[in-house]
Every structure is written in C-alpha cells, then in structure tokens.
Write an enzyme that holds these catalytic residues in place. Structure first.
Site, short mmCIF file in Angstrom:
data_model
loop_
_atom_site.label_atom_id
_atom_site.label_comp_id
_atom_site.label_asym_id
_atom_site.label_seq_id
_atom_site.Cartn_x
_atom_site.Cartn_y
_atom_site.Cartn_z
CG ASP A 300 25.93 15.86 82.65
OD1 ASP A 300 25.17 16.76 83.03
OD2 ASP A 300 27.16 15.90 82.78
CD GLU A 334 26.63 21.86 85.17
OE1 GLU A 334 27.06 21.64 86.30
OE2 GLU A 334 26.93 21.14 84.20
CD GLU A 335 28.51 19.43 81.81
OE1 GLU A 335 29.41 19.58 82.64
OE2 GLU A 335 27.69 18.49 81.86
CG HIS A 434 31.50 14.96 82.09
ND1 HIS A 434 32.27 15.89 82.74
CD2 HIS A 434 30.22 15.32 82.29
CE1 HIS A 434 31.46 16.77 83.34
NE2 HIS A 434 30.21 16.44 83.08
#
Lengths: 476, 476
Positions: A300, A334-335, A434
């Site tokens: 990710d 994005e996070e 994550h």
C-alpha cells in the site's frame, strides 16, 4: 480501421439498444483479439523475464522506507522516483506541486494501570490529536460494536476511555470486511466523544497477526470536541475486553505525542510514454506514492507505483508505443488528509479532462490477480474491456467487476473519465495493510509480475485503441 | 483383577517374546476398553462443558503476563498457581525451591546506519551479553546458512556484525523445521565469533508474521569470546540481506542493555490428587510455568500448565480418584538456563523415582491434537498406550508416536520413568512461539479443551491401571 469504426459506432449507440450493442460487441471482440494477441503475449513474457518491478519495490521500500506526506523520507522517495523514471527513459518526467496535510507521530505509550500495571502496545490513528503532556488516565469501557455502545448511558461513558473491540471479517473478492471494521477507526472517536469519552481506542483493524498495530486516518467532526484516538493490538484489545467483561475495574494510561503541523509542500510525480499519433490524449496509470509509517508501504501502495513505472520501461523495451500517451502519475498524500494528490491532479488538469481517455489505478496490494474493476463507461465500453481481459487469463486477471477504480483517480471520474482499478484478491491484504507487516518480505515476486503485466497490457491497449472507451456521459 | 494380572504378566515377559506379547495385548486392550470407556466419556464431557482451563489461561496470561525466571511477575504467577490449586481442592499444594538463571532484558535498539539511517526492530537472544554502553557499530556481512558462512574468510568476517538469514520451514507433525532454524539462534553467535565477528544477528526463528521478533536461548562456548546476540524481524533481515547482496555497504548500530544477574530463587509448584490405593505411587503431569517475555506465554507453556491444573479439578468434580496419585508439577525455568526446574525435580525426587510410574508433559502449544508421544516403556507398554488412545478419538488424540516426552520430564526419564508428551499439530505453533504473538488471543478455546481432556484421560488411566506401564529397563 474496421476496429475503430466499430468502436465509434458502439459508442454512439443509445444505451437502450442493448441487443444491437451486444451483437456488435462480438465483432469488436474478435477485432481486438486479432490485433493485440501477440503484443500481449510479448508484454507478459517481458514483464516476467525482464521486469524490474520487484527491484524497484526493494529500492523504494527497503531502501527509503515509509513515506508519510510531508516527511523527509517522502521527499527522498520523490527524488528516487524522478531519477528512476528518467533513467528508464520516460519521455517527460516532472513534479506537480500540491500542498498536503502534515501529521506527525512522536512518542506513543500506554499502560494498563488497573487491575495491574502492564505496558501496552499502541499506535495513534492518523489525524489524531495528542494527549496533554502529562497523559490521560481513566477507566475503560469496552463496546463490541456501535450497537452495544448505543446502549450505554452518557453516565457510563463520561470521563472514560472507550475501547471498540470489533473484529474484522476476512474477505477476498471485495473489501466489505474492511469497510465494516474501518468504521470504528474513522468514526469511533466522534461517536465516543458525543457521550463524553476522554479518548477512543480501537482494536487494530485487519486480519493480521494478533500482535499487529494498524494505523490509518480517523475523522473529527465540527461541534464534537476531538479526543485522542489510537489503536491497540488485537491481543491487547481482546485481553482488555476479557478483563472488562469479567467485572474488573480496568484503567488505562495514555501518552500520545502526535500533532498536525501546517500544510507541507509535496508533489504528484509524472512520467510519460508519449503517444505516437495522439500524444495529447492520455491514459493515466498509477497509485499513491505516500504510505503509512509502521511498515514501508510495500503493498500500500508501492506495488501500484512500481507496476505503473515499469509499464513504461517494458513498453519502451519492446518498442510498443501506443497511439496515445501513457502517463504515470504517482499521487501524493492518499493516506493523510483529503486526497490532496488526486484532487490536485484532477483540478490542475481539469481543462484536459476530455483528453484523458481513461485512468487506471492499483491500490489493493499484490494479491493474486482477479481482474479489473471499471466505472464510467457504457455497456459497449465494458464489452471492450471484457475483450481485453480475455488476454489476461495467463496472469489470472480476466474478470470484470462493474463499479470501482481507485481513490486517487476518483476525482478524474467526476470529470467523466472512465476509471479502472486493478482487482487482486484481498484475502491476505489486511494481514499487512497499514501495519509493520506491509513490507517487501510479504510481497510475492511472481504476483507482483502478474499485476505489472496486467497494468501494462490494459494501459497499452486502452492507449492504442483507435476509438477510446465510450464515456458514460457521452460528452466527450 | 483380570486386567491387573494380564498387565503384570505382560510386563514380566522378556522383550524377545514378541508374538506372545502381541497376542496378550489384544486381551489387555479389551479389558482396558471395558473398564474405562464410560469414565473417559465423562471426563471429555466435563472438560468441554465445565472446564475452566481457558479461564485459568486468561487469569495467568492476560492477568499476570509474561513470566521470565527470576522476574517479579514470575513470583506473582506462582502465588496465583498455589492459590488456584488450593481453591480447586488439590490435596497437597507446595513449592519446591530451585535456583534459576536470572537473565534480564533492559533497553534494546538498533539502527541501519548505511546505506541510510533507519531504525530496526530488535530483540536480544536469551543469555546474550549486552553491548558496551556506547553500543557497537560495524559493517554487516550476511550468510544464508552455516554452509555459506563456512565459505567466508576470517578477513571477511573480522570486526563485522554477522547476520544469519535462514528462513524456517513450516512443519506440522514434527518440529524438524524448528530444529533446523533454531540452530542459528543457539549456535550462530559461537560460529560467528570464531571468525572474529563483533556481534551476531539472526533472522527471527518461526513461521510467524514478517514483523515478528522471536527470542529464545542462545549459547556461548568456553574458549570462544561471547558476542552480543539478537534477532531481527524477518522483514528487516530480508531487507538487509537484499541490500547486502545488491552490493551496498551495509552498516548497523546495536545497543543492547541485557545481562545475567546472580541466580535467583524460584520453585517448582506441586499440587496433587491423592491416590486411593497407592498414594505413594505417582503420575507426574505438567508443563513449564516460566515464559519468554515478548508475549504472555499462552501456548508456551500456559496451555500445558492449565491443562494439568484443570485435570485435578475435573477428576475431583467427577469423583474419579485413581489408585495412584496424580501430581501436577509446574516446572520452573525451562526457557532460561539449563532446565533448572526439571533437573531440580528429578534430583530432589531421585529416591522416589521407582514410585514415579509415568510422567506426562505438554509443551507444544494448543494446536489440533494428534495424539501422544511416548518413550521409556516396552512394546507391551506401547500397546497399552494404544489401547488408551483409542478412547481419545473424540478429541483427535488417538495416534502414538514412539520417542518423545517433554523437556522438563526428560531428567525423570534418565531415572527410568516412562515419559509421555501431548502431541498437537505445530503447523501454526511457530507463528506464535517466543514472540509477541504467544498470547491468549491466539489460543483456541475448543482446542485447549481437547488438550485438557487428553491430558486428564491419560493421567487418570495411567494412575489407575492396576499394573503400571512397564519400564524399559525392567528394574522397577
């Protein structure tokens, strides 16, 4: 030319004329098959035998590490991406500035203080405020879910630390299990604060190891006082839940030194393979370049970034230059914060939205490929996509799911751009996502090759079709 | 009486008379079946419906936590065990003192310093010496295994930090994968020091998550200077290996504040169900009570301890008092130092070794049961065990493996006591073992009940047989 005429004809058909559309598709399918079959085989073979996607992932994730928006490592990583795409021979490499939320994680600690003293593992949720320097110590109240929490009186909750101990359901073909569980991470603190909680803890989201900590964004709401928000491991959350339900007084101490700084400068990173006939028309491919900080953002979304970067290198290597431009966009942030990279790109390029013939994102990790998700085109467009997907059987990516795309290309969709998302099994994605498990060690080299090949094939054909995918709004 | 006569006859048969032994076994088998079938069914049912083994595990592991030998928590845990067995109505509860190695873990830290700075996760191996207060910083050399390390010249190794990056193979019906991998943890530091290494790192042993740290004992050797020894996560070990093999200069900084203090007082904890006819004859059952400190010692070996403790409570509840005494022994200090608990018990009870008719240990976690391992009895004895195991189909524990027992009862075996070990699948045991994953959250309530029932049944029948299992030495 036959193919192009057919595709354009399909695009112009009213959506209601389904029987005709369907029969036209058969012709379109065979035309696409004939033209691209050999190219696709060469792309897959080249990615498997000469692809450097795994090496790129090692350089980025083992080399530079996690890349929170605004962090020094994020800047180093951008430099790496620019240099790498230049070395790969991309036609235009540039950075397009965006400002990003700048949340920073300092020290974090928690202890059980009753019924006995014990250190706990903890990680603040992104966007969380910190505790006062002296920490917060309070009794704990545990809820299995929002429904149980709803049954608590304000008097039960006021002044306490709320723990939501909701276990995530494992799924593989969709993210519904994640969607259920992540609601506690994103909304838990507001729900808890409304009844007077002084802090909110959640069981780490994910299907991963019991000792894993999972971070990710949480949200506050105007009119509700923000309270510190953090995740415990599943092991500690379970342990506290068992103690609480046995009737013990459970008390906990929390010290979180985290905060949001003023917005920082960041950038979307661009690299292109210039189209041979219509260089002004663009297929965007990419993923987001930032990552959470507990692992190294391998799944990710290192995977999506290197698959896109390698698409250009492989097509150049094979001398496959499509009619239109393939533009790699490595999106910022994005996070953390509100999709500043994706929104920034869409607004900065709003004037060329009509020239964006499609956008493809990978942001679901490198599990075994299933196919692609797609949105924003017509039945005829989906039929064309199904034709293309027939080629992707060798990498397992031959299914089409209607609806989807990706978070960073979502804002382009609002401008009418057809969106595609790489669709990989997420059976194990949330074992890593994550958390400290999101590292190269958990990425399978062959599955990353499959994903890279799928992206390269889809990008190449969509950029090369004589007539691009129809837009659902028909306003192109 | 028929069963007793037969068993004694079997025991007296010379070992060479195999055909006769075998045919006698058939009679013994049916005799055992007839007498115990109903008792076994009651035991299994009672453990499943009224067993408190999981609640005991929660109290011990969630409640008190990890129990390193010599630690304050270890002492608290002993108090808990004594009080709990007294409350359960055990006939004699006592502590038998042993002195134990007292290794303590202080702060631990490591950083990659070249090719760039990055913090690493690290855990010292048990028994390791610390680094000097200012730490150790040196170049890293990576070996995949001892064979590759053997090919290195002293000049390659001298002054460096050696990393053994050997990945463990997953097995389920034996521990051969662990045995291969743990060799690097236990012998790596001596092997590395012989070529002049200044510290030794190993890839965390286990099949667990990539971000897991695995601790456990390492060994030094007279004549070889001890060097600090620690484990990296699989993720970091893999990352450093990839960097090293790409030709980068890899440098690492290590600060370990760990040390061995003078021996500490500890104790084996005893609790009994007094035999109805031959109370001086004993079946020992148990596991080790100490644990590593990264998790809470749930599988290793909380499970074995609570299964033994609960055996007494359940048999009392059912009014099943066997002819001989069942003695729970919760052994001290299996993990650190040289089996001080097991050796202490065997030497303190050497004079009564002949009255120890069998010893049963569980120290392999609460995976799905397979059966029992056994050693130190005759073919006729194994036949009796197979008879008993027929009853354990309902909990999956009906296979016999010749050879085995357990670490803590091993010293009793040297005195001729027949040994049995609970045999559970270890397919996932090493996902948890010696790491932060060894917690209640990873123990399955039903599988723990199966294990407890298997231990209770085996202990009850072995303590009740009119003639005990034959000894291999025949010197009883």
């Amino acid at each position: 030319m036959k193919k192009g005429v057919l595709s354009r004809a399909l695009f112009m058909l009213p959506l209601l004329a389904l029987p005709l559309t369907a029969s036209s598709c058969v012709d379109a399918r065979s035309a696409i098959n004939e033209e691209y079959r050999a190219d696709v085989a060469r792309i897959i073979e080249a990615v498997r035998s000469q692809g450097l996607q795994f090496e790129k992932l090692v350089e980025l994730c083992d080399g530079i590490g996690p890349r929170l928006p605004g962090s020094p490592a994020g800047r180093l990583a951008r430099e790496w991406a620019v240099e790498t795409m230049r070395a790969d021979g991309a036609d235009r490499v540039s950075e397009e500035e965006v400002m990003v939320s700048h949340w920073v994680r300092g020290s974090e600690a928690a202890w059980l203080t009753l019924p006995w003293w014990r250190p706990l593992q903890i990680t603040a949720l992104g966007n969380s405020i910190g505790t006062p320097a002296e920490g917060i110590e309070a009794d704990v109240i545990v809820a299995a879910d929002f429904e149980e929490f709803g049954s608590f009186d304000v008097a039960d909750v006021e002044g306490k630390i709320v723990l939501f101990n909701f276990p995530m359901r494992r799924t593989s073909r969709d993210m519904s299990g994640y969607a259920e569980a992540v609601a506690y991470r994103s909304q838990g603190p507001v729900v808890a604060a409304r009844k007077g909680a002084v802090a909110c803890l959640v069981r780490s989201v994910g299907t991963g190891p019991a000792g894993n900590l999972h971070t990710g964004m949480t949200a506050y709401q105007d009119g509700v006082d923000p309270i510190p928000a953090a995740a415990l491991t599943m092991a500690d959350a379970g342990s506290i839940d068992r103690l609480f339900r046995s009737g013990e007084q459970v008390r906990l101490r929390l010290e979180l030194d985290v905060r949001t700084l003023p917005d920082a400068g960041d950038a979307n990173i661009i690299g292109e393979l210039r189209g041979s006939e219509l260089p002004g028309e663009v297929v965007v491919i990419g993923g987001h370049f930032d990552s959470w900080d507990l692992g190294t953002g391998a799944h990710d979304d290192g995977v999506g970034c290197v698959a896109a970067m390698e698409t250009i290198r492989i097509l150049k290597l094979l001398g496959l230059r499509p009619r239109r431009t393939i533009r790699v966009v490595l999106f910022a942030a994005e996070e953390v914060g509100g999709l500043r990279g994706g929104n920034g790109y869409a607004s900065q390029h709003a004037g060329e939205a009509a020239e964006h013939v499609a956008a493809i994102e990978s942001d679901g990790g490198a599990g075994p490929m299933i196919g692609f998700s797609a949105a924003g085109t017509t039945e005829a467009g989906y039929a064309v996509l199904r034709d293309i997907l027939q080629f992707l059987g060798p990498v397992g990516a031959d299914e089409l799911r209607i609806g989807g795309g990706g978070p960073d290309i979502g804002p382009l969709g609002a401008h009418g751009v057809p969106l595609l998302g790489l669709w990989a099994s997420t059976e194990h994605y949330f074992d890593y996502h994550h958390s400290e498990e999101d590292v190269v060690e958990n990425v399978d080299r062959d599955l990353l090759a499959d994903q890279t090949a799928a992206m390269a094939v889809m990008a190449y054909i969509l950029a090369d079709l004589e007539t691009p995918l129809p837009r659902i709004s028909g306003n192109r």
